[in-house]
Scaffold this active site. Structure first.
Site, PDB file in Angstrom:
ATOM      1  N   HIS A 127      56.727  11.901 108.438  1.00  0.00           N
ATOM      2  CA  HIS A 127      57.803  13.070 108.756  1.00  0.00           C
ATOM      3  C   HIS A 127      58.617  13.921 107.659  1.00  0.00           C
ATOM      4  O   HIS A 127      58.134  13.054 106.459  1.00  0.00           O
ATOM      5  CB  HIS A 127      58.516  12.033 110.031  1.00  0.00           C
ATOM      6  CG  HIS A 127      57.944  12.526 111.473  1.00  0.00           C
ATOM      7  ND1 HIS A 127      58.633  12.129 112.172  1.00  0.00           N
ATOM      8  CD2 HIS A 127      57.210  11.951 111.569  1.00  0.00           C
ATOM      9  CE1 HIS A 127      57.879  11.647 113.713  1.00  0.00           C
ATOM     10  NE2 HIS A 127      56.845  11.654 112.820  1.00  0.00           N
TER      11      HIS A 127
ATOM     12  N   GLU B 238      61.050  14.088 107.044  1.00  0.00           N
ATOM     13  CA  GLU B 238      62.699  13.137 106.794  1.00  0.00           C
ATOM     14  C   GLU B 238      62.182  11.614 106.098  1.00  0.00           C
ATOM     15  O   GLU B 238      62.219  11.232 105.078  1.00  0.00           O
ATOM     16  CB  GLU B 238      63.412  12.385 107.816  1.00  0.00           C
ATOM     17  CG  GLU B 238      63.961  14.190 108.493  1.00  0.00           C
ATOM     18  CD  GLU B 238      63.255  14.994 109.739  1.00  0.00           C
ATOM     19  OE1 GLU B 238      63.761  14.941 110.541  1.00  0.00           O
ATOM     20  OE2 GLU B 238      62.056  14.069 109.620  1.00  0.00           O
TER      21      GLU B 238
ATOM     22  N   CYS C 131      63.913  12.336 114.544  1.00  0.00           N
ATOM     23  CA  CYS C 131      63.881  11.278 115.908  1.00  0.00           C
ATOM     24  C   CYS C 131      63.843  10.886 115.468  1.00  0.00           C
ATOM     25  O   CYS C 131      64.453   9.610 114.101  1.00  0.00           O
ATOM     26  CB  CYS C 131      61.648  11.706 116.186  1.00  0.00           C
ATOM     27  SG  CYS C 131      61.412  10.627 113.957  1.00  0.00           S
TER      28      CYS C 131
ATOM     29  N   CYS D 192      62.421   9.023 112.012  1.00  0.00           N
ATOM     30  CA  CYS D 192      63.820   8.485 111.324  1.00  0.00           C
ATOM     31  C   CYS D 192      65.365   8.960 110.817  1.00  0.00           C
ATOM     32  O   CYS D 192      65.677   8.288 110.026  1.00  0.00           O
ATOM     33  CB  CYS D 192      63.198  10.954 111.363  1.00  0.00           C
ATOM     34  SG  CYS D 192      61.949  10.968 110.824  1.00  0.00           S
TER      35      CYS D 192
END
Length: 152
Positions: A51, A53, A81, A84
């Site tokens: 992801h 992040e 999420c 993250c």
């Protein structure tokens, strides 16, 4: 648009246009200076943890040569999420700015609400069984006995 969010937004576009991942970008700033920017690369890497992040935290940690990013600020294109958010907390990042909500993400097909609902009860989604072992517990004693251990 805010300049750091603009960098995160540009990263998201870059990743989407290259079909590397979803519409997510991030930037980390320290002392008013851009340290790293990244986008989602789940599709490109076949790594479900890639992801934006996570990618930007990895880049910033490498650039700064440290895992404690408590003097940094994170800018993202979307509310993180649970995975993250965990990484953000582990990195000790104290400030997060985001430009779209979980509801916005859900409208785009990225519904994290289910993950947040399962966060406190993961056994509702996966089989979890404890294998109690003295060896597993001993690892923590060995860790505590290390003279050169470094906590994080």
């Amino acid at each position: 648009m805010h300049k750091w969010i603009q960098i995160a937004y540009d990263e998201a576009l870059k990743g989407m246009e290259a079909n590397e991942g979803g519409p997510f970008g991030a930037a980390i700033v320290c002392n008013g200076e851009l340290i790293a920017s990244a986008h989602n690369t789940v599709l490109q890497s076949n790594d479900p943890t890639a992801h934006a992040e996570i990618n930007v935290i990895r880049k910033a940690s490498q650039t700064l040569g440290k895992f404690d990013l408590s003097d940094c600020i994170l800018y993202t294109t979307c509310y993180p999420c649970p995975m993250c958010m965990g990484a953000i907390l582990w990195a000790r990042i104290p400030t997060l700015y985001y430009s779209s909500s979980m509801d916005d993400a859900a409208k785009g097909g990225f519904d994290d609400q289910a993950f947040y609902a399962l966060y406190n009860k993961p056994q509702d989604a996966i089989n979890i069984t404890s294998i109690d072992s003295d060896e597993g517990k001993k690892l923590f004693s060995l860790w505590n006995d290390k003279e050169d251990r470094k906590l994080y």
